[in-house]
Design an enzyme around this catalytic site. Sequence first.
Site, PDB file in Angstrom:
ATOM      1  N   CYS A   1     -28.083  49.865 -23.714  1.00 57.43           N
ATOM      2  CA  CYS A   1     -29.335  49.313 -23.151  1.00 57.43           C
ATOM      3  C   CYS A   1     -29.776  47.992 -23.784  1.00 57.43           C
ATOM      4  O   CYS A   1     -30.661  47.322 -23.258  1.00 57.43           O
ATOM      5  CB  CYS A   1     -30.448  50.350 -23.243  1.00 57.43           C
ATOM      6  SG  CYS A   1     -30.507  51.203 -24.809  1.00 57.43           S
TER       7      CYS A   1
ATOM      8  N   GLY B   1     -34.983  54.925 -26.251  1.00 53.82           N
ATOM      9  CA  GLY B   1     -33.528  54.754 -26.282  1.00 53.82           C
ATOM     10  C   GLY B   1     -32.837  55.928 -26.944  1.00 53.82           C
ATOM     11  O   GLY B   1     -31.666  56.204 -26.694  1.00 53.82           O
TER      12      GLY B   1
ATOM     13  N   HIS C   1     -36.887  47.526 -24.818  1.00 51.34           N
ATOM     14  CA  HIS C   1     -36.230  46.922 -25.970  1.00 51.34           C
ATOM     15  C   HIS C   1     -36.483  45.416 -25.923  1.00 51.34           C
ATOM     16  O   HIS C   1     -36.412  44.805 -24.848  1.00 51.34           O
ATOM     17  CB  HIS C   1     -34.723  47.161 -25.928  1.00 51.34           C
ATOM     18  CG  HIS C   1     -34.312  48.591 -26.129  1.00 51.34           C
ATOM     19  ND1 HIS C   1     -35.171  49.580 -26.554  1.00 51.34           N
ATOM     20  CD2 HIS C   1     -33.102  49.182 -25.979  1.00 51.34           C
ATOM     21  CE1 HIS C   1     -34.501  50.727 -26.656  1.00 51.34           C
ATOM     22  NE2 HIS C   1     -33.246  50.508 -26.302  1.00 51.34           N
TER      23      HIS C   1
END
Length: 339
Positions: free
Chosen positions: A133, A164, A246
């Site tokens: 990711c 995540g 993120h």
Amino acid sequence: MKKTRYTVAVIGATGAVGRESLEILQERKFPLEALRLFASKRSAGESLPCQGREWRIEELTPGGPFEGIDFAFVSATDAISREYGPRLAEAGVTVIDDSAVFRMDADVPLVVPEVNAHALASATRRIIAIPNCTTTPLVMVLKPIHDAARVKRVVVTTFQSVSGTGAAAMDELIEQTKALLSFKEVKAEVYPHQIAFNCLPHVGSFGEGGECSEETKIVNETRKILEEPQMRVTATTVRVPVLRCHSEAVNIETERPLTPNEARALLSAMPGVIVFDDPVRKLYPMPLDAAGKDEVFVGRIREDRSITNGLNLWIVSDNLRKGAALNAVQIAEAIIARA
Ligand code: A2P
């Protein structure tokens, strides 16, 4: 005759990414014939909604049955991908896998459709991997810059949200925050240290050279997707107390000069990327704004004057959407479009 509706399996349907997959299948009106939801014994018998129906969760067992499934989105554990990826593919299912198990296999395409949809043509094993990711938003930003000015070296530092790691890590951040604010004892179970009000320079496991597995993934996956096996990439990955999205601070050295304005123009033209860059008005991408969005947001684009041909920029992307579930669904859509 070409199919118009597809039977889709979500393996790990109750997880952070699995639930997002159901949202995305609904939002994008994916042409579903049927949905098969798989999770562990703990969740079997419960149901989840998608496209106006409730779908019962089945326990994932080797016996399946998997015949008749067109696409399987697999996002559970590495062990499940390792065992069930080949099993599903043998049953004729196109597997779109979110784990690190197959990503670097030469005969498994590692795909971000906006960047390298052409790689889907080499899916000889019926297994397609989606990148980590953090890699996905990074390559979406590097691709147009590389095409225009040739990237020589990339230095990336990540600020990765707890989603995540999965649903249990999100619960841990919330529980620790509640405990701290009410002066209670804090328990760290998912991470080795308290994550609330903290930063952990540790994502994945440590290798012999002291690098985290997440750092190695970024290097190897970026090279594979951009088809540049020698590209110089280095990463430091940090877990931060953010629930979703993120962020990445990226330093890019190019062979040819590229001004920040030229970079902004290139990135604005890149599908799936939004340039959000007006620091004077305090406008730059942030996790709270990018959460729930499909696009990769880029800001703080500026020259790095410490080197010749250097750029600094800041990326934020929803790790559960473009970083995982959305990228997987887009791959299925691309396969359908190519059929
Ligand atoms: P379950 O909810 O039944 O445990 P996350 O990444 O958010 O932690 O989610 C992991 C997903 O993988 C969940 O859907 C979880 O199901 C599923 N999963 C974990 N272990 C197994 C297993 N042994 N068999 C099937 N599914 C599993």
